[in-house]
Structure formats: C-alpha cells, structure tokens
Design a protein around this motif. Structure first.
Motif, PDB file in Angstrom:
ATOM      1  N   GLY A   1      80.024 -64.130  32.720  1.00  0.00           N
ATOM      2  CA  GLY A   1      80.227 -62.858  32.081  1.00  0.00           C
ATOM      3  C   GLY A   1      81.412 -62.157  32.844  1.00  0.00           C
ATOM      4  N   ILE A   2      81.422 -60.814  32.702  1.00  0.00           N
ATOM      5  CA  ILE A   2      82.931 -60.264  33.030  1.00  0.00           C
ATOM      6  C   ILE A   2      82.521 -58.892  33.561  1.00  0.00           C
ATOM      7  N   ILE A   3      83.231 -58.365  34.552  1.00  0.00           N
ATOM      8  CA  ILE A   3      83.541 -57.118  35.170  1.00  0.00           C
ATOM      9  C   ILE A   3      84.970 -56.830  34.987  1.00  0.00           C
TER      10      ILE A   3
ATOM     11  N   GLU B   1      67.668 -77.203  40.276  1.00  0.00           N
ATOM     12  CA  GLU B   1      67.366 -76.053  39.335  1.00  0.00           C
ATOM     13  C   GLU B   1      68.388 -74.982  39.501  1.00  0.00           C
ATOM     14  N   VAL B   2      68.982 -74.802  40.628  1.00  0.00           N
ATOM     15  CA  VAL B   2      69.967 -73.785  40.738  1.00  0.00           C
ATOM     16  C   VAL B   2      71.440 -74.286  40.077  1.00  0.00           C
ATOM     17  N   ARG B   3      71.480 -75.438  40.067  1.00  0.00           N
ATOM     18  CA  ARG B   3      72.593 -76.031  39.250  1.00  0.00           C
ATOM     19  C   ARG B   3      72.463 -75.804  37.959  1.00  0.00           C
ATOM     20  N   GLU B   4      71.187 -76.006  37.160  1.00  0.00           N
ATOM     21  CA  GLU B   4      71.014 -75.916  35.902  1.00  0.00           C
ATOM     22  C   GLU B   4      70.834 -74.368  35.519  1.00  0.00           C
ATOM     23  N   LYS B   5      70.643 -73.278  36.480  1.00  0.00           N
ATOM     24  CA  LYS B   5      70.458 -72.078  36.086  1.00  0.00           C
ATOM     25  C   LYS B   5      71.850 -71.308  36.367  1.00  0.00           C
ATOM     26  N   MET B   6      72.732 -71.838  37.146  1.00  0.00           N
ATOM     27  CA  MET B   6      73.731 -71.230  37.369  1.00  0.00           C
ATOM     28  C   MET B   6      74.398 -70.270  36.340  1.00  0.00           C
ATOM     29  N   ARG B   7      74.903 -69.098  36.686  1.00  0.00           N
ATOM     30  CA  ARG B   7      75.577 -68.086  35.911  1.00  0.00           C
ATOM     31  C   ARG B   7      76.776 -67.703  36.824  1.00  0.00           C
ATOM     32  N   ILE B   8      77.896 -67.404  35.994  1.00  0.00           N
ATOM     33  CA  ILE B   8      79.060 -66.852  36.784  1.00  0.00           C
ATOM     34  C   ILE B   8      79.466 -65.513  36.144  1.00  0.00           C
ATOM     35  N   VAL B   9      80.026 -64.792  37.013  1.00  0.00           N
ATOM     36  CA  VAL B   9      80.534 -63.506  36.856  1.00  0.00           C
ATOM     37  C   VAL B   9      82.107 -63.664  37.138  1.00  0.00           C
ATOM     38  N   VAL B  10      83.113 -62.917  36.391  1.00  0.00           N
ATOM     39  CA  VAL B  10      84.354 -62.822  37.053  1.00  0.00           C
ATOM     40  C   VAL B  10      84.874 -61.528  36.768  1.00  0.00           C
ATOM     41  N   ALA B  11      85.295 -60.757  37.932  1.00  0.00           N
ATOM     42  CA  ALA B  11      85.813 -59.457  38.017  1.00  0.00           C
ATOM     43  C   ALA B  11      87.422 -59.567  38.109  1.00  0.00           C
TER      44      ALA B  11
ATOM     45  N   PHE C   1      85.257 -78.461  22.497  1.00  0.00           N
ATOM     46  CA  PHE C   1      84.094 -77.947  23.057  1.00  0.00           C
ATOM     47  C   PHE C   1      84.182 -76.460  23.187  1.00  0.00           C
ATOM     48  N   GLN C   2      83.283 -75.751  23.082  1.00  0.00           N
ATOM     49  CA  GLN C   2      83.376 -74.303  22.954  1.00  0.00           C
ATOM     50  C   GLN C   2      82.924 -73.631  24.562  1.00  0.00           C
ATOM     51  N   SER C   3      83.440 -72.492  24.861  1.00  0.00           N
ATOM     52  CA  SER C   3      83.148 -71.828  26.031  1.00  0.00           C
ATOM     53  C   SER C   3      81.635 -71.169  25.870  1.00  0.00           C
ATOM     54  N   LEU C   4      80.975 -71.143  27.123  1.00  0.00           N
ATOM     55  CA  LEU C   4      79.577 -70.276  26.728  1.00  0.00           C
ATOM     56  C   LEU C   4      80.108 -68.995  27.532  1.00  0.00           C
ATOM     57  N   MET C   5      79.682 -67.872  26.949  1.00  0.00           N
ATOM     58  CA  MET C   5      79.707 -66.580  27.350  1.00  0.00           C
ATOM     59  C   MET C   5      78.456 -65.787  27.400  1.00  0.00           C
ATOM     60  N   ILE C   6      78.240 -64.701  28.611  1.00  0.00           N
ATOM     61  CA  ILE C   6      77.024 -63.921  28.271  1.00  0.00           C
ATOM     62  C   ILE C   6      77.375 -62.892  27.484  1.00  0.00           C
ATOM     63  N   SER C   7      76.521 -62.172  26.651  1.00  0.00           N
ATOM     64  CA  SER C   7      76.786 -61.357  26.032  1.00  0.00           C
ATOM     65  C   SER C   7      76.387 -59.819  27.038  1.00  0.00           C
ATOM     66  N   GLY C   8      77.278 -58.956  26.813  1.00  0.00           N
ATOM     67  CA  GLY C   8      76.807 -57.625  27.757  1.00  0.00           C
ATOM     68  C   GLY C   8      76.370 -56.638  27.001  1.00  0.00           C
TER      69      GLY C   8
ATOM     70  N   PHE D   1      76.205 -54.415  36.091  1.00  0.00           N
ATOM     71  CA  PHE D   1      76.837 -55.347  35.363  1.00  0.00           C
ATOM     72  C   PHE D   1      76.344 -56.681  35.976  1.00  0.00           C
ATOM     73  N   LEU D   2      75.666 -56.907  37.205  1.00  0.00           N
ATOM     74  CA  LEU D   2      74.994 -57.902  37.563  1.00  0.00           C
ATOM     75  C   LEU D   2      73.483 -58.103  36.731  1.00  0.00           C
ATOM     76  N   HIS D   3      72.892 -57.000  36.395  1.00  0.00           N
ATOM     77  CA  HIS D   3      71.688 -57.059  35.625  1.00  0.00           C
ATOM     78  C   HIS D   3      71.988 -57.536  34.262  1.00  0.00           C
ATOM     79  N   LYS D   4      73.054 -57.232  33.725  1.00  0.00           N
ATOM     80  CA  LYS D   4      73.376 -57.657  32.330  1.00  0.00           C
ATOM     81  C   LYS D   4      73.689 -59.237  32.515  1.00  0.00           C
ATOM     82  N   ALA D   5      74.120 -59.611  33.600  1.00  0.00           N
ATOM     83  CA  ALA D   5      74.641 -61.003  33.729  1.00  0.00           C
ATOM     84  C   ALA D   5      73.511 -61.814  33.768  1.00  0.00           C
ATOM     85  N   VAL D   6      72.314 -61.350  34.304  1.00  0.00           N
ATOM     86  CA  VAL D   6      71.093 -62.070  34.344  1.00  0.00           C
ATOM     87  C   VAL D   6      70.351 -62.287  33.188  1.00  0.00           C
ATOM     88  N   THR D   7      70.210 -61.053  32.355  1.00  0.00           N
ATOM     89  CA  THR D   7      69.491 -60.942  30.965  1.00  0.00           C
ATOM     90  C   THR D   7      70.242 -61.158  29.936  1.00  0.00           C
TER      91      THR D   7
END
Length: 480
Positions: free
Chosen positions: A183-185, A145-155, A472-479, A214-220
């Motif tokens: 997501g991005i910082i 489940e952790v692997r499937e839900k993983m999100r990345i943030v790059v500062a 294939f396209q990259s997946l981004m988190i919208s901030g 920033f982290l909250h945005k990356a979650v939601t």
C-alpha cells in the motif's frame, strides 16, 4: 489532434481531474471526521509480536539471519490480522518524512517503521523476511503466520514505491512466496502509482488523523495486480551514464541487435538494467525532470512541497526551450525523429515491427498506468470505434501492454496534461526496442517512474534500449 475521449464533456472532465492538493486534503479531513478509527484496535490488528520485531531488527542490522539469538514462541503467541511494516522516505515531497515516522512509531512500534536512509528494502527482504522464514522452518507457527500475512506500506513518491516493489520482486525469483502486497502513503510530487490504486494524489494537511486511515486501508484493502517492466540499456563502452538508483550495471546484455540498425554498433558495450511500473520516457520531459532533480539535490530548501515543486518544474520547462525554441539549428531542440528508431512487438507475436516516430515529437512515453504527470491521463479514455480502427485495446495496469505516445512542444504537452486533447498515439506494445543515434547529439535524457538520468551519446555508435514485461506481477493493496 487524435481522437477525442469518450464520457463527459471536455470542460467537465478537465475540472474534475485538475483539482488542487488543497481540495483533496479537505476531502480527506471530512472523511476522517465521519469514521473515527480507534488507535488501540488498529494497533492490535497490525502489531507484530515483540520477540519477532526484535529478531527481524537484529537480523537486518547484523545482516545475518543466523547471527542473532532466535527464540521460538510459546503456544500462546498469536499473529495479528495484518502484520505490517512501513518504509518512510524522509526526502520525499515536502520533507514530511521525519514527522510521519514519529507518528507511525507511536502507533505501531519503532521496529516496524523503517527509514529508507537507514534500512534499505533489499536488506529487509533478505534478512527481515529471511528471519521469519528461518523461525518458521524451526517450527515457529507464529512466525510462519506473520510471514504469510505480512503487508507493506510505502510512504514516499513513485520512485520510492518502485524501489520497494523491485526489492519484493526478488522473492518471486528466489521462490520465497508469498510476496507481501504493498500500500502507499503519497509523499511525492506526482504520486501517479498512488492515484492509480486509490491512495490519493497528495499527503493530507490533517496528516496526524489521516495516518490511522491509511493504515486501516492497508489492513482491509483488497489485493490487485500490477504489470512490471524490465528495461536494459546498452551503451558503447566508455560513454558516461549518470545512473539513478533504479538502474544497476549488468553483465548480461540480451538486447536483440539483429534488427535493422541505422547507426553503427559498438564491438563492446556497457549494460544497465532496472524495472519500472508506471512509465519510461525519452526526450524533453526527461530533460526537464533531470534539471529539477539536480536543483532539488543542490538546493533542497527550494523544494518544500508539491506546489513549489510544480512551479520549479514549470520554470525548467520554459528554460529548456520546450515552449520556445529560438534556435532550431540546436540539435537539443529538434524532434526525436532525427535520432530515434522504434521497434515494437505486439501481444501474442514473436516478430518485431518497426513503427515510425511522428514528426515534431520531442518526448516519447511508454505508459503502463492510466496516470502520468500528477494524475493526468494523456492516452485518454478512447472511444471503442477509435480503438478498433487503430487496432488498440482498452488500457489496464495488468494487461501486459504499454501505451506509447508522443508529446510535441510544450504547448501541445500542456493541452494534453489538462486533457483537452489526447497525446499523439503511436502504438500499444508487449515489448519495445529503441535505437538512439548520436551524431550531433552529445547526450539524451531518459527517465522511468520519476527517476531521470543523462545518457552520453556516441558520435558513431548507437545506444539501445529494450523493454519487456516481467513474467510475474506485483501485488498492490487497493486504497479505494
């Protein structure tokens, strides 16, 4: 001048898009004061269970997913809502990285924050995610489940984000899905990728309180898509290339040389490949960027933040002769038309088409996003009638097309950057092939996503660059 942009008046548009980092930071302080984010609640939503954090850490350090003691969780272990890993580039922007790293570790644990000078993104993909996949294959539901839900943030800056996205793209090639969204910082100078996906254009002054936001945005944040572009550079064997880390040598050189070639073709070639997400450019803008990067590496104390970086950047633009060209007999000060031949392939076409290089153009840019050069939109918000006349479509980050435009002397580029005029529109393309002829030119400058390099030129044989969309396209988190 090309067609004017639509929407509000030019002066109002310029004032809106040219706001300083101070104004952006002030706004972020006000927003963070409105909605406080509870640290413990945030931690609960992103903190990976301890045994998995340690297993991933050990696998990365040993570079072996089988060489560490793998412990399967008990039935009571639960995966968090959005397990998260953050990559920090301590060299980006004004050297905020070490302070940011410490703050992040305080919120989410040391093992989930990676300093890019220590842990490289490919190692995380191969061994960190590989460790979770190994545990999941052994029946560990929490690891699965952790692997499937993983999100990345790059500062970091655009180059750092591209590095991480490129490493994550290997998961597609290896059929190891799902690919974590990113997501991005923003820590860089331009931060155009960050701006394009709603993460802002600068690192806030009130950064301690902003980190939780920033982290909250990356979650939601919702997930959106981004085209990526594969580039291959073929240069005659024996020519030296000062490569950025985003380009790697390759033995497979699939550049189509059956098109019309104006120069000579070398019997043996050396090839390099890479991926970009925002832009590729050739010419004077890349030469200025290369000089800036060289200075920053040699004298890092001069580059202490976005404002000082941009002042140095402007100085290099003047010093390289982009604004004043006192000696036009110097080949380095002449337009790209003298050395460049451009072929494009349009959408849903299989044939190459030659397009002319406009006279006087000294930099050519192939742009994927709306933002370039610290948030500017040089392509412009073009009117429907102009799009139809030129055979263009409205530009989007996931439309499978690159917008190709030219910049002339520095004065023209300056007016484009403040969006008083549009750049010199050349074409929209699903693929691009460039032939660069040497002659009197000893070197050419190129860059992609903020990473410039110097390309030595052969007096007789041409250098080729080919750009095609990655399937294939990259997946981004919208901030936003």
């Amino acid at each position: 001048m090309d067609s004017p942009s639509s929407g509000t008046s030019e002066s109002t548009h310029w004032l809106t898009t040219s706001r300083s980092s101070f104004v952006e930071s002030f706004r972020s302080v006000r927003l963070s004061a409105i909605g406080r984010i509870d640290k413990e609640d945030l931690r609960k939503r992103i903190l990976i269970p301890e045994y998995l954090r340690f297993a991933m850490r050990d696998a990365i350090l040993s570079k072996d997913i089988n060489g560490v003691g793998l412990i399967i969780s008990d039935a009571n272990c639960e995966a968090p809502e959005a397990p998260m890993v953050v990559f920090v580039n301590s060299k980006s922007g004004g050297r905020h990285g070490p302070f940011l790293k410490s703050r992040l570790q305080d919120i989410m644990g040391e093992e989930q924050v990676f300093d890019l000078s220590v842990v490289k993104p490919p190692d995380f993909v191969q061994y960190g995610l590989g460790c979770l996949e190994k545990l999941a294959s052994l029946g560990d539901e929490c690891a699965k489940e952790v692997r499937e839900k993983m999100r990345i943030v790059v500062a970091g800056g655009d180059g750092t984000v591209g590095w991480v996205l490129g490493s994550l793209s290997e998961l597609n090639k290896q059929k190891r899905e799902p690919v974590p969204p990113t997501g991005i910082i923003p820590l860089g100078t331009g931060n155009d990728l960050s701006r394009s996906f709603g993460w802002g254009g600068s690192f806030p002054f009130a950064w301690k309180s902003a980190i939780k936001r920033f982290l909250h945005k990356a979650v939601t944040g919702p997930i959106c898509r981004l085209d990526s572009w594969h580039i291959v550079v073929s240069t005659p064997s024996g020519e030296t290339v000062d490569l950025p880390y985003s380009l790697k040598p390759t033995e497979e050189c699939s550049i189509d040389k059956d098109l019309d070639v104006e120069g000579e073709t070398s019997e043996t070639s050396t090839c390099f490949e890479g991926v970009f997400y925002n832009y590729y450019s050739i010419g004077m803008d890349a030469q200025v960027a290369y000089g800036f990067h060289q200075l920053r590496d040699e004298k890092p104390y001069l580059a202490q933040g976005p404002i000082s970086n941009k002042l140095i950047y402007s100085g290099y633009g003047c010093g390289q002769g982009w604004f004043c060209t006192p000696c036009m007999s110097d080949p380095s000060l002449r337009g790209l038309k003298n050395i460049l031949q451009v072929h494009i392939m349009k959408a849903n076409c299989s044939k190459w088409e030659k397009v002319p290089v406009p006279s006087g153009v000294r930099a050519i840019v192939a742009l994927n996003l709306h933002h370039y050069g610290s948030g500017r939109n040089p392509w412009g918000n073009l009117k429907p009638e102009y799009l139809e006349k030129r055979g263009f479509v409205e530009a989007h980050a996931d439309d499978g097309l690159l917008e190709i435009f030219g910049l002339k002397q520095g004065w023209h580029a300056s007016l484009v950057m403040v969006e008083l005029i549009s750049a010199k529109h050349i074409a929209q393309a699903a693929a691009i092939r460039l032939e660069i002829r040497g002659g009197e030119w000893r070197e050419a400058y190129m860059q992609m996503d903020g990473e410039p390099w110097k390309q030595s030129m052969n007096n007789e044989c041409s250098t080729f660059v080919e750009i095609k969309r990655v399937p294939f396209q990259s997946l981004m988190i919208s901030g936003d």
